[in-house]
Write a protein that holds these residues in place. Structure first.
Motif, mmCIF file in Angstrom:
data_model
loop_
_atom_site.group_PDB
_atom_site.id
_atom_site.type_symbol
_atom_site.label_atom_id
_atom_site.label_comp_id
_atom_site.label_asym_id
_atom_site.label_seq_id
_atom_site.Cartn_x
_atom_site.Cartn_y
_atom_site.Cartn_z
ATOM 1 N N ASN A 26 0.811 -1.228 0.000
ATOM 2 C CA ASN A 26 0.000 0.000 0.000
ATOM 3 C C ASN A 26 0.841 1.274 0.000
ATOM 4 O OD1 ASN A 26 -2.476 -1.445 0.233
ATOM 5 N ND2 ASN A 26 -2.020 -1.788 2.398
ATOM 6 N N GLU A 27 2.156 1.102 -0.003
ATOM 7 C CA GLU A 27 3.040 2.267 0.171
ATOM 8 C C GLU A 27 3.177 3.103 -1.106
ATOM 9 O OE1 GLU A 27 5.880 -0.109 3.392
ATOM 10 O OE2 GLU A 27 6.561 0.196 1.327
ATOM 11 N N VAL A 28 3.526 4.381 -0.883
ATOM 12 C CA VAL A 28 3.692 5.314 -2.008
ATOM 13 C C VAL A 28 4.969 6.121 -1.783
ATOM 14 C CG1 VAL A 28 2.675 7.313 -3.199
ATOM 15 C CG2 VAL A 28 1.183 5.502 -2.330
ATOM 16 N N LEU A 29 5.740 6.307 -2.845
ATOM 17 C CA LEU A 29 6.927 7.161 -2.760
ATOM 18 C C LEU A 29 6.569 8.535 -3.329
ATOM 19 C CD1 LEU A 29 9.994 7.176 -2.014
ATOM 20 C CD2 LEU A 29 10.427 6.766 -4.446
ATOM 21 N N VAL A 75 5.842 9.416 -7.186
ATOM 22 C CA VAL A 75 6.796 8.930 -8.194
ATOM 23 C C VAL A 75 6.781 7.403 -8.319
ATOM 24 C CG1 VAL A 75 8.384 10.871 -8.349
ATOM 25 C CG2 VAL A 75 8.686 9.222 -6.520
ATOM 26 N N GLU A 76 6.272 6.709 -7.289
ATOM 27 C CA GLU A 76 6.178 5.253 -7.352
ATOM 28 C C GLU A 76 5.065 4.775 -6.448
ATOM 29 O OE1 GLU A 76 10.402 4.037 -7.528
ATOM 30 O OE2 GLU A 76 9.497 2.064 -7.082
ATOM 31 N N VAL A 77 4.355 3.716 -6.870
ATOM 32 C CA VAL A 77 3.273 3.178 -6.026
ATOM 33 C C VAL A 77 3.467 1.671 -5.841
ATOM 34 C CG1 VAL A 77 1.567 4.940 -6.676
ATOM 35 C CG2 VAL A 77 1.736 2.863 -8.025
ATOM 36 N N ASP A 88 0.850 12.449 -9.788
ATOM 37 C CA ASP A 88 -0.187 13.138 -9.002
ATOM 38 C C ASP A 88 0.457 14.058 -7.967
ATOM 39 O OD1 ASP A 88 -2.191 11.818 -10.310
ATOM 40 O OD2 ASP A 88 -2.526 10.318 -8.732
ATOM 41 N N LEU A 89 -0.095 15.280 -7.842
ATOM 42 C CA LEU A 89 0.372 16.207 -6.804
ATOM 43 C C LEU A 89 -0.461 15.949 -5.552
ATOM 44 C CD1 LEU A 89 2.345 18.594 -6.358
ATOM 45 C CD2 LEU A 89 0.457 20.127 -6.920
ATOM 46 N N GLU A 128 14.606 14.635 -0.246
ATOM 47 C CA GLU A 128 14.113 14.718 -1.628
ATOM 48 C C GLU A 128 12.901 13.812 -1.865
ATOM 49 O OE1 GLU A 128 17.478 15.506 -4.661
ATOM 50 O OE2 GLU A 128 18.385 14.397 -2.991
ATOM 51 N N TYR A 129 12.873 12.675 -1.124
ATOM 52 C CA TYR A 129 11.754 11.736 -1.269
ATOM 53 C C TYR A 129 11.300 11.277 0.109
ATOM 54 C CZ TYR A 129 13.469 11.354 -6.056
ATOM 55 O OH TYR A 129 13.876 11.630 -7.334
ATOM 56 N N VAL A 130 10.022 10.883 0.195
ATOM 57 C CA VAL A 130 9.512 10.336 1.453
ATOM 58 C C VAL A 130 8.587 9.154 1.144
ATOM 59 C CG1 VAL A 130 7.476 11.876 1.618
ATOM 60 C CG2 VAL A 130 8.520 10.982 3.703
ATOM 61 N N LYS A 131 8.650 8.143 2.023
ATOM 62 C CA LYS A 131 7.755 6.986 1.844
ATOM 63 C C LYS A 131 6.527 7.167 2.732
ATOM 64 C CE LYS A 131 8.487 2.786 3.670
ATOM 65 N NZ LYS A 131 9.162 1.495 3.861
#
Ligand code: NAD
Ligand code: ZN
Length: 346
Positions: A26-29, A75-77, A88-89, A128-131
């Motif tokens: 279910n995680e999203v980056l 950026v990743e699902v 998606d924003l 720069e990125y978060v999970k």
């Protein structure tokens, strides 16, 4: 990727190179486009919430990437994610629960026994990125930019819930203590948009009083003068029906409970860590209700985002800074040089 991390308490955050998280299930980056700088991060860097030590007493693990007011682009699902796609924003509700405890099942996931709070118990958005642990904590933005949306995910959600807890209506008066700061300027706007109550903003700096006024307060009261008397005068002698205290230092807790009307509610939000000392008969004779409240649930998240999407409220972003300037932004807050909110743009 680059991340500003708390490695040791009472020391500046360190810019570090860490791996971009991998996502599954279910995680999203999310690629961070904006990260609001909350006064809670000052307490985190100090290693204390009042007398409580964050590492030992609150069992937080270091190092950790701070930052819990996050908006950015998917950026990743993970393979189970529905309704969200690359590009998606989104705004991120960082007050995530593990979904299994009593409170999660009851819809109050911010009260989870095993919280997964971004930027506090797991890595957050000064990076720069978060999970994100589950796509249910994302809101797809339509009219708002990332910079406008980020502060809604802590200062917005927290004060939205606080205003609900204050339980006021158009016949009542709500006082907001610390009204010129990040949470304060949101609380004033949300109270005006949602309740119809008369809103009085209290602060102790000229520029903060001006910010509270700009946010829409009906009156502002200078806390350096005689605020209890002033609040009584503005309410025809009755006092405030509710007070949201965004400090809860001993300075505010020893003063503002005495500005309440009978049956008044004192909603405690600020984490300055003061002790509440008050004679019990005063509480009984005046029917005083003390209410603690921390962040909010997914309904509060949807509520505050919807208010902003409709243009009824707008976070007061007063400064945009780079990721590597996170320590400077925290210094500004620690030294009371900020009105509204500062936002980091990685
Ligand atoms: P901020 O620094 O932006 O604002 C604080 C405001 O309080 C400033 O305008 C300051 O001038 C004012 N102030 C200071 N001393 C005062 C006094 N004696 N009387 C009146 N006003 C005074 O901070 P913020 O980001 O808005 O956060 C406020 C507090 O809320 C922090 O302690 C933060 O950790 C806490 N917080 C709690 C929750 C929660 O869920 N309970 C969530 C987010 C933040
Ligand atoms: Zn916060």
């Amino acid at each position: 990727m680059r991340a500003m991390r708390l490695v040791e308490v009472n020391k500046p955050l360190k810019m570090m190179d860490v791996e971009i998280p991998k996502v599954k299930g279910n995680e999203v980056l999310v690629k961070v486009e904006a990260a609001g700088v909350c006064h809670s991060d000052v307490h985190m860097r100090q290693g204390r919430v009042g007398p409580l030590r964050i590492v030992e007493d609150l069992r937080l693990r270091l190092p950790i990437t701070l930052g819990h007011e996050i908006a950015g682009r998917v950026v990743e699902v993970g393979e189970n994610v529905e309704g969200f796609n690359k590009g998606d924003l989104v705004a991120v509700n960082p007050w995530e629960g593990d979904g299994t405890c009593y409170y999660c099942k009851a819809g109050e996931e911010q009260m989870c026994d095993r919280p997964l709070w971004l930027g506090i118990s797991i890595d957050g958005g000064y990076a720069e990125y978060v999970k994100v642990t589950h796509y249910k904590y994302l809101y797809k933005l339509k009219n708002l930019t990332a910079v406008e949306a980020a502060p809604l995910t802590c200062s917005g959600i927290t004060t939205y819930r606080a205003v609900r807890e204050a339980s006021v209506d158009p016949s009542k008066t709500l006082v907001i203590v610390g009204a010129g700061g990040g949470l304060g300027t949101m609380a004033v706007q949300i109270a005006k948009a949602m309740t119809g109550a008369t809103v009085i903003g209290v602060d102790i700096r000229d520029e903060a009083l001006e910010a509270a006024k700009r946010a829409g307060a009906d009156y502002v009261v200078d806390g350096r003068k005689n605020p209890v008397q002033e609040i009584k005068t503005l309410t025809g002698g009755k006092g405030a029906d509710a007070i949201i205290d965004l400090n809860n230092s001993e300075k505010t807790l020893s003063v503002y409970p005495y500005a309440l009307a009978k049956n008044g509610r004192y909603v405690m939000i600020g984490l300055y860590g003061g002790e509440l000392k008050i004679l019990s008969p005063i509480i009984i004779f005046n029917w005083v209700k003390f209410v603690g409240s921390q962040v909010g649930n997914n309904m509060d998240f949807l509520g505050v985002l919807t208010l902003a999407e409709k243009g009824k409220i707008k976070p007061m972003v007063t400064k945009m800074m780079k990721l590597e300037e996170a320590n400077e932004a925290l210094d500004n807050l620690e030294n009371a040089r900020v009105t509204g909110r500062q936002v980091l743009v990685p």
